[in-house]
Scaffold this motif. Structure first.
Motif, PDB file in Angstrom:
ATOM      1  N   SER A  49      59.449  -9.237  51.541  1.00 33.18           N
ATOM      2  CA  SER A  49      58.779  -9.147  50.235  1.00 33.18           C
ATOM      3  C   SER A  49      57.440  -8.404  50.252  1.00 33.18           C
ATOM      4  O   SER A  49      56.859  -8.172  49.205  1.00 33.18           O
ATOM      5  N   LEU A  50      56.950  -8.006  51.409  1.00 34.82           N
ATOM      6  CA  LEU A  50      55.661  -7.310  51.439  1.00 34.82           C
ATOM      7  C   LEU A  50      55.767  -5.924  50.789  1.00 34.82           C
ATOM      8  O   LEU A  50      56.584  -5.111  51.197  1.00 34.82           O
ATOM      9  N   GLY A  51      54.956  -5.689  49.789  1.00 32.46           N
ATOM     10  CA  GLY A  51      54.924  -4.383  49.129  1.00 32.46           C
ATOM     11  C   GLY A  51      56.177  -4.051  48.344  1.00 32.46           C
ATOM     12  O   GLY A  51      56.388  -2.908  47.957  1.00 32.46           O
ATOM     13  N   ASP A  52      57.010  -5.059  48.063  1.00 32.29           N
ATOM     14  CA  ASP A  52      58.278  -4.824  47.369  1.00 32.29           C
ATOM     15  C   ASP A  52      58.111  -4.149  46.009  1.00 32.29           C
ATOM     16  O   ASP A  52      58.991  -3.443  45.556  1.00 32.29           O
ATOM     17  N   ASP A  53      56.972  -4.404  45.359  1.00 33.49           N
ATOM     18  CA  ASP A  53      56.813  -3.973  43.968  1.00 33.49           C
ATOM     19  C   ASP A  53      55.948  -2.728  43.815  1.00 33.49           C
ATOM     20  O   ASP A  53      55.481  -2.427  42.731  1.00 33.49           O
ATOM     21  N   VAL A  54      55.709  -2.000  44.924  1.00 30.15           N
ATOM     22  CA  VAL A  54      54.864  -0.804  44.795  1.00 30.15           C
ATOM     23  C   VAL A  54      55.682   0.460  45.063  1.00 30.15           C
ATOM     24  O   VAL A  54      56.605   0.444  45.880  1.00 30.15           O
ATOM     25  N   ARG A  60      53.440   3.827  52.240  1.00 31.31           N
ATOM     26  CA  ARG A  60      52.139   3.201  51.974  1.00 31.31           C
ATOM     27  C   ARG A  60      51.965   1.878  52.710  1.00 31.31           C
ATOM     28  O   ARG A  60      50.847   1.525  53.081  1.00 31.31           O
ATOM     29  N   TYR A  61      53.056   1.120  52.882  1.00 27.01           N
ATOM     30  CA  TYR A  61      52.921  -0.218  53.475  1.00 27.01           C
ATOM     31  C   TYR A  61      53.703  -0.421  54.766  1.00 27.01           C
ATOM     32  O   TYR A  61      53.168  -0.905  55.750  1.00 27.01           O
ATOM     33  N   ILE A  62      54.987  -0.094  54.708  1.00 26.94           N
ATOM     34  CA  ILE A  62      55.854  -0.486  55.829  1.00 26.94           C
ATOM     35  C   ILE A  62      55.535   0.291  57.110  1.00 26.94           C
ATOM     36  O   ILE A  62      55.368  -0.311  58.176  1.00 26.94           O
ATOM     37  N   PHE A  63      55.441   1.619  57.021  1.00 26.37           N
ATOM     38  CA  PHE A  63      55.155   2.378  58.242  1.00 26.37           C
ATOM     39  C   PHE A  63      53.822   1.948  58.885  1.00 26.37           C
ATOM     40  O   PHE A  63      53.766   1.707  60.098  1.00 26.37           O
TER      41      PHE A  63
END
Ligand SMILES: [Zn+2]
Length: 215
Positions: A49-54, A60-63
């Motif tokens: 769920s981290l950064g799911d809505d961006v 921006r988040y996962i890498f």
């Protein structure tokens, strides 16, 4: 069943022809083949769920998150959690793409599931390889180690066309044929990918580009 093979399928009359060692009363339940999860990154359950809505969450988040946190321990612990969750949902086989796939393989072996496990090849430095060439080497070692496993199929997993060069994608194609292993890839997944590949290939779609380079 005989060993790990289904020997016959048919209506209830068929049951009389076979003697079973064990008969189970599954009143109210269904006996069926396991479900297959055809694409996952099991270890990423720890990022759920981290950064799911961006928008553009991958870059921006996962890498950046993976750059900080991916390790052998993280891969093993995340895969163990994912395996249990999948089994509880009826999934007995999955196709995975990640780093340190030998750690994922150990968890699959222990829990008794089946899996096609793809070792990632990507052009920038990641936790288990400094570049695509090292990723290919890691994958080759992993393939060598697991190619005869009864339930695990090792594979190459070039992350995507836009995160690999044409040369690397062609090399993996060649190696996969030589070693008789599958290849999994993210293809035609994002707008950004369409733009990058169109620029690289003179306006082609990612699928047309892959076909053109022989992959
Ligand atoms: Zn994916």
């Amino acid at each position: 069943m005989k060993g790990n093979k289904i020997v016959a399928v048919g209506d209830e009359g068929l049951a009389k022809e076979y003697e079973a060692k064990t008969v189970l009363d599954v009143d109210g339940d269904i006996v069926m083949p396991g479900l297959i999860n055809s694409h996952t990154h099991a270890s990423m359950t720890v990022f759920r769920s981290l950064g799911d809505d961006v928008p553009d969450r991958l870059h921006r988040y996962i890498f950046p998150l993976e750059k900080k946190l991916v390790s052998r321990d993280m891969v093993r612990i995340g895969a163990q959690l994912a395996n249990v969750e999948m089994l509880k949902g009826g999934v007995t086989t999955y196709a995975d793409m990640y780093y340190f796939e030998d750690e994922v393989a150990k968890t699959v072996d222990t829990i008794g599931m089946r899996a096609v496990l793809g070792e990632t090849v990507i052009k920038f430095p990641v936790a288990d390889a400094a570049n695509a060439e090292e990723g290919i080497q890691y994958a080759l070692n992993f393939i060598e180690e697991y190619k005869d496993h009864p339930r695990i199929t090792p594979a190459f997993a070039p992350h995507a066309p836009y995160t690999n060069t044409t040369e690397v994608l062609q090399k993996i194609t060649k190696l996969s044929l030589e070693h008789d292993v599958p290849v999994m890839i993210h293809l035609a997944e994002s707008d950004r990918e369409n733009e990058v590949i169109a620029e690289r290939s003179g306006g082609k779609s990612p699928v047309a580009y892959m076909a053109d380079i022989g992959a």
